[in-house]
Scaffold this motif. Sequence first.
Motif, PDB file in Angstrom:
ATOM      1  N   ARG A  75      -3.252  10.873   6.428  1.00 25.33           N
ATOM      2  CA  ARG A  75      -2.894  11.163   5.032  1.00 25.33           C
ATOM      3  C   ARG A  75      -3.080  12.640   4.718  1.00 25.33           C
ATOM      4  O   ARG A  75      -2.316  13.202   3.946  1.00 25.33           O
ATOM      5  N   THR A 131      -4.502  -0.489   5.508  1.00 25.38           N
ATOM      6  CA  THR A 131      -5.832  -0.156   6.001  1.00 25.38           C
ATOM      7  C   THR A 131      -6.000  -0.777   7.379  1.00 25.38           C
ATOM      8  O   THR A 131      -5.595  -1.919   7.601  1.00 25.38           O
ATOM      9  N   THR A 132      -6.603  -0.028   8.286  1.00 27.52           N
ATOM     10  CA  THR A 132      -6.788  -0.515   9.653  1.00 27.52           C
ATOM     11  C   THR A 132      -8.242  -0.308  10.064  1.00 27.52           C
ATOM     12  O   THR A 132      -8.741   0.811  10.076  1.00 27.52           O
ATOM     13  N   VAL A 133      -8.917  -1.417  10.364  1.00 33.24           N
ATOM     14  CA  VAL A 133     -10.305  -1.389  10.811  1.00 33.24           C
ATOM     15  C   VAL A 133     -10.297  -1.536  12.330  1.00 33.24           C
ATOM     16  O   VAL A 133      -9.703  -2.475  12.855  1.00 33.24           O
ATOM     17  N   VAL A 154     -12.199   3.390  10.398  1.00 33.51           N
ATOM     18  CA  VAL A 154     -11.191   2.858   9.485  1.00 33.51           C
ATOM     19  C   VAL A 154     -10.144   3.947   9.325  1.00 33.51           C
ATOM     20  O   VAL A 154     -10.484   5.116   9.122  1.00 33.51           O
ATOM     21  N   THR A 176      -4.104  -5.642   5.671  1.00 32.31           N
ATOM     22  CA  THR A 176      -5.186  -4.995   6.404  1.00 32.31           C
ATOM     23  C   THR A 176      -5.151  -5.478   7.847  1.00 32.31           C
ATOM     24  O   THR A 176      -5.058  -6.675   8.108  1.00 32.31           O
ATOM     25  N   TRP A 223      -5.519   4.587   8.622  1.00 35.16           N
ATOM     26  CA  TRP A 223      -4.307   4.085   7.978  1.00 35.16           C
ATOM     27  C   TRP A 223      -3.186   4.000   8.994  1.00 35.16           C
ATOM     28  O   TRP A 223      -3.063   4.859   9.854  1.00 35.16           O
ATOM     29  N   GLY A 259       0.811  -1.218   0.000  1.00 38.19           N
ATOM     30  CA  GLY A 259       0.000   0.000   0.000  1.00 38.19           C
ATOM     31  C   GLY A 259       0.838   1.258   0.000  1.00 38.19           C
ATOM     32  O   GLY A 259       0.419   2.284   0.550  1.00 38.19           O
TER      33      GLY A 259
END
Length: 110
Positions: A51, A15-17, A29, A80, A31, A10
């Motif tokens: 970001r 991606t972090t849930v 959600v 993820t 990053w 990435g």
Amino acid sequence: MSVEPDFEKGHGLVTTVVTDATTQAVLMVAWMNAESYRRTLATGQTWFWSRSRQELWHKGATSGNLQDVVEIQLDCDNDTLLIAVNPHGPACHTGHQSCFFKTVMTKKED
């Protein structure tokens, strides 16, 4: 067996849930980059990469709505993260418990 996220897939981010460890509700959600991941492991609280601001942020450092990590899981592709937390308050900057409060569609029963 040590498993690490694949940050290269990435372009340095995964991606972090984030879910509530008690209710299993999806809270947010975000990053993570390698540094925020390391800080999360070291402190036991969530850290992310913004970001938009291009900087690390410790979730709840300003609001007091910290998130204590209960468990971290990695998906089958290593790109993820699923993090279960005990939240100290709302996860959303709007004050909602979860960032997911806008219903787009609800299936009507026949």
